[in-house]
Every structure is written in C-alpha cells, then in structure tokens.
Design a protein around this motif. Structure first.
Motif, PDB file in Angstrom:
ATOM      1  N   ALA A 135      -3.131  -2.670 -14.173  1.00 34.49           N
ATOM      2  CA  ALA A 135      -2.590  -1.938 -13.024  1.00 34.49           C
ATOM      3  C   ALA A 135      -3.670  -1.613 -11.991  1.00 34.49           C
ATOM      4  N   LYS A 136      -4.842  -1.221 -12.462  1.00 39.22           N
ATOM      5  CA  LYS A 136      -5.904  -0.840 -11.531  1.00 39.22           C
ATOM      6  C   LYS A 136      -6.275  -2.001 -10.617  1.00 39.22           C
ATOM      7  N   LYS A 137      -6.411  -3.189 -11.185  1.00 36.60           N
ATOM      8  CA  LYS A 137      -6.746  -4.370 -10.390  1.00 36.60           C
ATOM      9  C   LYS A 137      -5.614  -4.717  -9.427  1.00 36.60           C
ATOM     10  N   GLU A 138      -4.376  -4.653  -9.925  1.00 40.34           N
ATOM     11  CA  GLU A 138      -3.235  -4.969  -9.071  1.00 40.34           C
ATOM     12  C   GLU A 138      -3.175  -4.022  -7.878  1.00 40.34           C
ATOM     13  N   LEU A 139      -3.376  -2.736  -8.120  1.00 43.57           N
ATOM     14  CA  LEU A 139      -3.312  -1.755  -7.030  1.00 43.57           C
ATOM     15  C   LEU A 139      -4.468  -1.915  -6.051  1.00 43.57           C
ATOM     16  N   SER A 140      -5.621  -2.343  -6.552  1.00 41.96           N
ATOM     17  CA  SER A 140      -6.775  -2.517  -5.657  1.00 41.96           C
ATOM     18  C   SER A 140      -6.568  -3.666  -4.674  1.00 41.96           C
ATOM     19  N   GLU A 141      -5.628  -4.577  -4.961  1.00 43.24           N
ATOM     20  CA  GLU A 141      -5.397  -5.735  -4.105  1.00 43.24           C
ATOM     21  C   GLU A 141      -4.233  -5.546  -3.138  1.00 43.24           C
ATOM     22  N   VAL A 142      -3.564  -4.404  -3.221  1.00 40.21           N
ATOM     23  CA  VAL A 142      -2.386  -4.168  -2.391  1.00 40.21           C
ATOM     24  C   VAL A 142      -2.711  -4.266  -0.905  1.00 40.21           C
ATOM     25  N   ALA A 143      -3.839  -3.719  -0.503  1.00 36.41           N
ATOM     26  CA  ALA A 143      -4.203  -3.683   0.920  1.00 36.41           C
ATOM     27  C   ALA A 143      -4.438  -5.073   1.508  1.00 36.41           C
ATOM     28  N   LEU A 144      -4.545  -6.078   0.664  1.00 37.77           N
ATOM     29  CA  LEU A 144      -4.754  -7.440   1.153  1.00 37.77           C
ATOM     30  C   LEU A 144      -3.458  -8.067   1.663  1.00 37.77           C
ATOM     31  N   TYR A 145      -2.333  -7.341   1.525  1.00 39.75           N
ATOM     32  CA  TYR A 145      -1.031  -7.912   1.876  1.00 39.75           C
ATOM     33  C   TYR A 145      -0.273  -7.033   2.874  1.00 39.75           C
ATOM     34  N   PRO A 146      -0.827  -6.803   4.064  1.00 41.50           N
ATOM     35  CA  PRO A 146      -0.136  -5.948   5.039  1.00 41.50           C
ATOM     36  C   PRO A 146       1.126  -6.570   5.614  1.00 41.50           C
ATOM     37  N   PHE A 151      10.656  -1.511   0.621  1.00 46.16           N
ATOM     38  CA  PHE A 151      11.721  -0.538   0.853  1.00 46.16           C
ATOM     39  C   PHE A 151      12.386  -0.264  -0.494  1.00 46.16           C
ATOM     40  N   ALA A 152      12.716   1.002  -0.780  1.00 51.33           N
ATOM     41  CA  ALA A 152      13.370   1.345  -2.052  1.00 51.33           C
ATOM     42  C   ALA A 152      14.532   2.301  -1.810  1.00 51.33           C
ATOM     43  N   ALA A 153      15.716   1.897  -2.265  1.00 50.11           N
ATOM     44  CA  ALA A 153      16.888   2.764  -2.199  1.00 50.11           C
ATOM     45  C   ALA A 153      16.815   3.828  -3.285  1.00 50.11           C
ATOM     46  N   SER A 154      17.419   4.962  -3.034  1.00 51.71           N
ATOM     47  CA  SER A 154      17.473   6.041  -4.025  1.00 51.71           C
ATOM     48  C   SER A 154      18.543   5.766  -5.071  1.00 51.71           C
ATOM     49  N   LEU A 155      18.427   6.468  -6.193  1.00 47.48           N
ATOM     50  CA  LEU A 155      19.414   6.364  -7.269  1.00 47.48           C
ATOM     51  C   LEU A 155      20.632   7.200  -6.891  1.00 47.48           C
ATOM     52  N   VAL A 156      21.674   6.523  -6.474  1.00 48.53           N
ATOM     53  CA  VAL A 156      22.899   7.187  -6.020  1.00 48.53           C
ATOM     54  C   VAL A 156      24.080   6.417  -6.573  1.00 48.53           C
ATOM     55  N   GLN A 157      25.103   7.133  -7.007  1.00 45.59           N
ATOM     56  CA  GLN A 157      26.345   6.493  -7.429  1.00 45.59           C
ATOM     57  C   GLN A 157      27.495   7.048  -6.602  1.00 45.59           C
ATOM     58  N   ALA A 158      28.539   6.256  -6.457  1.00 43.83           N
ATOM     59  CA  ALA A 158      29.678   6.685  -5.637  1.00 43.83           C
ATOM     60  C   ALA A 158      30.958   6.075  -6.189  1.00 43.83           C
ATOM     61  N   ASP A 159      32.055   6.797  -6.037  1.00 45.96           N
ATOM     62  CA  ASP A 159      33.355   6.329  -6.509  1.00 45.96           C
ATOM     63  C   ASP A 159      34.026   5.390  -5.521  1.00 45.96           C
ATOM     64  N   VAL A 160      33.549   5.387  -4.287  1.00 41.57           N
ATOM     65  CA  VAL A 160      34.098   4.495  -3.259  1.00 41.57           C
ATOM     66  C   VAL A 160      32.939   3.750  -2.604  1.00 41.57           C
ATOM     67  N   TRP A 172      11.002   1.688   4.881  1.00 41.57           N
ATOM     68  CA  TRP A 172      10.147   0.523   5.110  1.00 41.57           C
ATOM     69  C   TRP A 172       8.700   0.944   5.354  1.00 41.57           C
ATOM     70  N   SER A 173       7.793   0.326   4.614  1.00 40.79           N
ATOM     71  CA  SER A 173       6.390   0.756   4.657  1.00 40.79           C
ATOM     72  C   SER A 173       5.459  -0.439   4.544  1.00 40.79           C
ATOM     73  N   VAL A 174       4.294  -0.281   5.153  1.00 43.17           N
ATOM     74  CA  VAL A 174       3.176  -1.177   4.861  1.00 43.17           C
ATOM     75  C   VAL A 174       2.669  -0.791   3.477  1.00 43.17           C
ATOM     76  N   PRO A 175       2.429  -1.740   2.584  1.00 48.88           N
ATOM     77  CA  PRO A 175       2.072  -1.381   1.208  1.00 48.88           C
ATOM     78  C   PRO A 175       0.720  -0.696   1.104  1.00 48.88           C
ATOM     79  N   THR A 176       0.679   0.311   0.249  1.00 47.20           N
ATOM     80  CA  THR A 176      -0.566   0.995  -0.094  1.00 47.20           C
ATOM     81  C   THR A 176      -0.586   1.190  -1.604  1.00 47.20           C
ATOM     82  N   ALA A 177      -1.741   1.505  -2.142  1.00 46.96           N
ATOM     83  CA  ALA A 177      -1.821   1.774  -3.582  1.00 46.96           C
ATOM     84  C   ALA A 177      -0.922   2.947  -3.962  1.00 46.96           C
ATOM     85  N   GLU A 178      -0.736   3.891  -3.039  1.00 50.16           N
ATOM     86  CA  GLU A 178       0.068   5.071  -3.326  1.00 50.16           C
ATOM     87  C   GLU A 178       1.564   4.757  -3.370  1.00 50.16           C
TER      88      GLU A 178
END
Length: 517
Positions: A135-146, A151-160, A172-178
């Motif tokens: 994980a540490k190596k993967e996160l250190s390389e995130v900034a190389l891919y601007p 984008f991540a949707a929230s956990l939501v359920q609905a009847d309709v 929508w975000s530019v990727p960061t380690a955070e």
C-alpha cells in the motif's frame, strides 16, 4: 372564497416553478472526466420551466462550441448532448440559463475528456489502496497520475428509482494519497484505481473512475425490477448473510434498492464500460440463479445506460468482472466454485454466446490466509486489476494478440482401457507440482441395481505443451460421467494452481463438464 384559494394556490405553484434553482446534476463538478469521442457526453440539470439553457465548452479562453436547449415543462430538467470531443483538456464548461432577461450560470473548471468507467460490486471492490499489499508504494505513486480522476458515490438505498444521487462520498477529484487511501472499505477502490492506472499507462489519455459499491450485497440489490423479472424473481424476501462471513461488512439485500439509489441516478452519464467484483453474498442467496441474474443485470445495465445517455453509451458496452477468489480451506461446501461457474453463465470462459463483450479476471489463485480483513478479502488487488486490464485492452479497446484469460479445454478424450482422460488446452501450458485439483465423477453399479455417483481425485500422470492426462484408475469401477478442475473454495495456494498459460502466466479457470451433455 374557494375560487380565491384556488387562484392563490395556482399562483404560488407557478411562482415556485418560476423561481426554481438552476443547477447541474450532483456528479457534475470541477476536475471531472467526460466521455470522449466517438460518443458524446451528456450534461444535465434542473432549471426554470420555459427557460433556455446554453452549454459552452471553452479552452484557453476560446469558445470551442455551444448548444442550447429548453427546460422541459413537465420535469424542470434540461439535457445537452455535447459534440464528440477528442481526449484531453483541461476545459471549462459553462451552463447558462436565460429567462425573461435574467441569466444564471454554473461553471465547471479543469474538465477533461477521456474514458469513464463504472466500478461496482461489494467489499472486495470497496477495499481501498490503503488496505492492499504494498500500500505504501502504491500510495506514493498516486501523484504521478493527475489525469486520472476519481469519484465515489455514498452508500444509499432507496425503495424507488432516484433521479440523482442522494449523497456523494468523494466528489470528482485529482487523486492524492489522502483521497485514494482514505480508510478501510471507504474510498477509493484499489481494484478500480489500479485498473484505471493500467489503462492510463497504455492509453496515455484521461481516465474517469466512478466507484459505486457496497460490501456484503447480493446482485439482486443492484438489479432493476425488470432484470429480476427476467429470472423469475418477483418476491422480495429479506434474508441476510451470516456475520461469520462478512462480519460488519454486509449491506442491504432488499431487491433493487441499490440499483434505485446508486446506479439509476448515473444512467444519463455517458460511459466507456464497467468492471464488477461481486458474488460472495450470493453464495447464500439465490446461488443457482446467478447464471441468470448476472447476465440479466449486465444486459439491463447496458440497455439502461444506452437509453439514459440518449444512445451515446454503447448498448453493448464492455463489462469486466472478477471471478471469485477464496474464502475457506474446508471442502464441505462447493458454493464458491458454483458461483465462479455461474459467473460465466456456465461456460467457464468469456466472452461466450450468452455474455458477449465481457472479460474476466480469474482470482482463485490469489488467496490470502493472513489478511487482517479476513481471508474472504485477499489483499492482492494489484494482480486482480492487472488481469482485468488485459481483458479491457482486448475486449474494450480491440488490442490484437492480447491473451487475457488462462488456458481452457478445447477437447477431452476418455481412454477407458487405461482409466485415464486426456485434456487438450487452447494455450501452451506451464504446470506446477500440484496434483490435487482434477476430479472425475464416477457412476458405479452396486448390488441389487443400486447406483452410486461420487466425485473422486484424478491425478495428473503426464503433460505435454498443450495436453494434460489424468488417471482415475482404482477409483471408478464402472463409468466416468464427468470431470472438473479446481472445484473447491480454496483450490490452491498463492499462484500455485496446477496449470497456467506459458505466455501470460494467467491461471487456467475452473471448469466442470458433464459427458452426457
């Protein structure tokens, strides 16, 4: 008096409509990726009934193009289909509403055009980069891919069916380690991120990744009522998987509630394709319907995204998935191998006649007995994403000479005199020194006409570049009626299954063959 009240009610209603807010749908934001040519992206939102909305795309202060539509009178919704755009950016997208001399506007900055992929499923898709091997190596390389945006949707359920997302975890975000390693089972999906990274390394243009997944959920929750009806599922019995499998990581099983809240709101989005990692929950719910519910969901998603995007999303868009990895070493249950088989609509490989334009990453050899998240959550997600990316390159992007699946039998010959079976594969083989993975089905006649059917081991006794010969001598007295490979929850240790492709080192997928058919 009644007429006066009616007049004021109508006037108030008209005023409310006239003063409606002008805004874009929830998932339009700075830093987003819109689908590139040959398809066209769809921009939509809400406005005042009767108003005109003009959407323009700008680059370096220059107007690239603009389109004007009128807000729909019965919904207050407007939609603009942009011109097809070449990959690249950044662009500025401006939406302006004009009504009775008044102008309202919304501006999106740093918008890129590229390929947009949906990433769905349950907790193995949810696992973030923070949770995986290296994980540490993967996160250190995130900034190389601007130029990959997430984008991540929230956990939501609905009847309709919801028109728009009720909540968003990661706009929508530019990727960061955070934001790529936000926390456990939150965002951002490791499989989704690394899959996108492999695509970007090959394509060298923007990639948009949309995560919409929820741990411990069955396919029925992600399927529309229409898709479920295709498989005869009309009831909605509320059953939940036992906590010993998923711990606290299990979500709603109620039919269609996640389709309603986490997929339906995205249908207007023009996308390139989707990847999917799910099936564990269905080892306990409608397991032997999965060979219907999974293909039906894919077909229904394709139809719905095609229609929702005004035919801009391909009606046969590429759909990739991960064949289930491992859970337990015990051999008492064959739930996992049955789901693996059903994931291919009982063909054992994809694409196939019933699952066209699909691709699969075999993961049964990526077991992780020491995973702190339980063995059902192996941490080898980079390998999973790589295998998916090979399928995407071949199926979604038409790259020639890409082998994206391991060897599969093309011919099986029973040699009864030698009590052996010869299996010819479609790829050159590499064999590991594991000899416990083939089994044959024996039909033996006992006294008084009693027949027994049982699966027994079949040892590998010889191999060539393309063939494997297994022996059942001493196990079957009368007749062999079938053969299967890797038919267990835990068929081998990490990357130690018996058979791999000589060219790609991809594992041979499991199969089961009934000789009567």
């Amino acid at each position: 008096m009644a007429q006066c009240l009616l007049f004021w009610s109508l006037l108030t209603a008209f005023a409310c409509v006239a003063d409606a807010a002008f805004y874009l749908a929830s998932y339009f934001a700075d830093h987003m990726v819109l689908q590139k040519e040959p398809a066209a992206a769809v921009i939509w939102g809400h406005g005042d009934v009767g108003a005109f909305v003009r959407v323009t795309v700008h680059s370096l202060g220059s107007n690239i193009f603009g389109k004007t539509v009128q807000v729909e009178g019965n919904t207050g919704i407007w939609k603009v289909i942009l011109d097809p755009m070449s990959p690249g950016g950044p662009y500025e997208v401006v939406a302006e509403q004009y009504l009775r001399g008044e102008m309202k506007n919304v501006t999106l900055q740093d918008v890129l055009f590229g390929d947009v992929w949906i990433c769905g499923g349950q907790s193995n898709m949810e696992m973030t980069v923070l949770q995986i091997m290296n994980a540490k190596k993967e996160l250190s390389e995130v900034a190389l891919y601007p130029h990959i945006r997430v984008f991540a949707a929230s956990l939501v359920q609905a009847d309709v069916e919801l028109e728009d997302l009720a909540k968003i975890d990661l706009q929508w975000s530019v990727p960061t380690a955070e934001n790529i390693g936000h926390g456990d089972f939150t965002y951002f999906s490791a499989v989704c991120w690394i899959f996108g990274r492999y695509l970007y390394d090959k394509l060298q243009y923007p990639i948009g990744l949309v995560e919409s997944c929820w741990g411990g959920t069955p396919i029925e929750a992600w399927s529309s009522k229409h898709a479920l009806e295709m498989c005869g599922l009309l009831d909605n019995e509320k059953r939940y998987p036992s906590p010993d499998i998923f711990g606290n990581l299990y979500g709603p099983e109620i039919y269609s509630v996640l389709w309603n809240a986490m997929i339906h709101p995205l249908l207007n989005m023009t996308i390139k394709g989707a990847i999917w990692y799910q099936g564990e929950a269905n080892t306990q719910l409608n397991m032997d319907l999965y060979n219907c519910t999974f293909p039906a969901m894919i077909e229904d998603w394709r139809r719905a995204f095609h229609e929702g995007s005004h035919r801009q999303t391909d009606k046969y868009f590429p759909f990739g998935f991960v064949q289930l990895s491992t859970y337990r070493r015990e051999k008492s249950s064959d739930c996992f191998p049955r789901i693996r088989w059903h994931q291919t609509d009982d063909y054992g490989y994809v694409p196939n006649p019933k699952m066209q334009n699909t691709f699969m990453a075999v993961a049964m050899d990526l077991c992780d007995d020491s995973s702190p998240y339980g063995s059902i959550h192996p941490r080898y997600k980079r390998e999973v994403a790589y295998r998916l990316s090979l399928g995407a390159r071949a199926v979604a992007y038409g790259e020639k000479d890409i082998i994206f699946q391991g060897p599969f039998p093309m011919k099986i010959t029973i040699m009864e005199a030698a009590a052996s079976i010869n299996i010819t594969y479609d790829q050159k083989l590499i064999r590991n020194l594991v000899n416990t993975t083939f089994e044959v089905c024996c039909l033996d006649q006992l006294n008084k006409g009693i027949t027994t059917i049982k699966w027994v081991p079949a040892a590998i006794i010889s191999t060539t570049s393309y063939t494997v010969t297994v022996s059942y001598k001493g196990f079957c007295k009368d007749r062999v009626t079938g053969i299967r490979y890797a038919w267990s929850e835990w068929p081998c240790e990490y990357k130690k299954c018996p058979l791999y492709s000589n060219d790609t080192l991809l594992p041979a997928p499991p199969f089961i063959i009934d000789f009567h058919n």
